[in-house]
Design a protein around this motif. Structure first.
Motif, short mmCIF file in Angstrom:
data_model
loop_
_atom_site.label_atom_id
_atom_site.label_comp_id
_atom_site.label_asym_id
_atom_site.label_seq_id
_atom_site.Cartn_x
_atom_site.Cartn_y
_atom_site.Cartn_z
N MET A 91 7.82 -1.70 11.22
CA MET A 91 8.35 -0.58 11.43
C MET A 91 8.31 0.38 10.00
SD MET A 91 10.44 -1.67 13.76
CE MET A 91 8.94 -2.24 14.75
N GLY A 92 7.77 0.46 9.02
CA GLY A 92 8.21 0.97 8.21
C GLY A 92 6.35 1.64 8.68
N LYS A 146 5.00 1.89 12.16
CA LYS A 146 5.63 2.46 12.80
C LYS A 146 6.10 4.64 12.33
CE LYS A 146 7.71 2.71 17.42
NZ LYS A 146 7.55 1.35 18.70
N VAL A 147 6.81 4.29 11.87
CA VAL A 147 7.63 5.71 11.11
C VAL A 147 6.40 6.29 10.26
CG1 VAL A 147 9.12 6.11 10.06
CG2 VAL A 147 9.87 3.94 11.01
N LYS A 177 4.62 8.20 13.36
CA LYS A 177 5.72 9.05 13.58
C LYS A 177 5.66 10.35 13.55
CE LYS A 177 7.09 6.54 17.73
NZ LYS A 177 6.74 7.78 19.25
N ILE A 178 6.25 10.10 11.97
CA ILE A 178 6.41 11.60 10.88
C ILE A 178 4.89 11.87 11.35
CG2 ILE A 178 6.56 11.69 8.86
CD1 ILE A 178 8.87 9.34 8.40
#
Length: 147
Positions: free
Chosen positions: A132-133, A135-136, A139-140
């Motif tokens: 998830m990290g 993925k974030v 996305k950023i």
């Protein structure tokens, strides 16, 4: 008048005595539950893990130092600190049920398997959290590239 005061005093004494007995009874049930569930042992396990970490960070300290420190640790201190928490959230009836459950074969199995489940769940959670990290961050970066 004296009779009335004596009667009131006797009633108050009786009420406080019953409350104290209930409180002592509930406290003993909380201690029993903590013992049966293994919660009382977890405090000492945590202290031992902390000491192991400190030993790594402080290699110049002798084992004698750590042994002496552990002699000063009283597991009952933690138990006494958590009793009011259990008292707040569980009734005596709840405690009776929990104690009865953990004395059954299923309850014993739950106690046996819970640490393993927790350990494996933490491992899976770490992998998921890392994904998830990542993925974030992706996305950023994508969002910054668009702007």
């Amino acid at each position: 008048m004296k009779k009335t005061l004596l009667t009131v005093a006797f009633l108050m004494f009786t009420i406080f005595s019953l409350f104290a007995q209930t409180s002592a009874s509930k406290t003993e049930k909380i201690k029993t539950f903590l013992e049966i569930s293994g919660s009382s042992k977890m405090g000492m396990q945590a202290i031992n893990q902390i000491i192991t970490a400190f030993k790594t960070q402080q290699p110049n300290m002798s084992n004698h130092f750590w042994d002496d420190f552990l002699k000063e640790v009283n597991a009952d201190d933690l138990t006494n600190l958590v009793i009011p928490i259990y008292d707040k959230y569980y009734t005596e009836k709840d405690l009776d049920g929990l104690i009865a459950f953990y004395q059954t074969d299923l309850g014993k199995r739950v106690l046996e398997k819970t640490p393993l489940i927790m350990q494996e769940s933490m491992q899976v959670g770490q992998v998921w959290g890392k994904a998830m990290g990542e993925k974030v961050i992706k996305k950023i970066q994508e969002n910054k590239a668009k702007n």
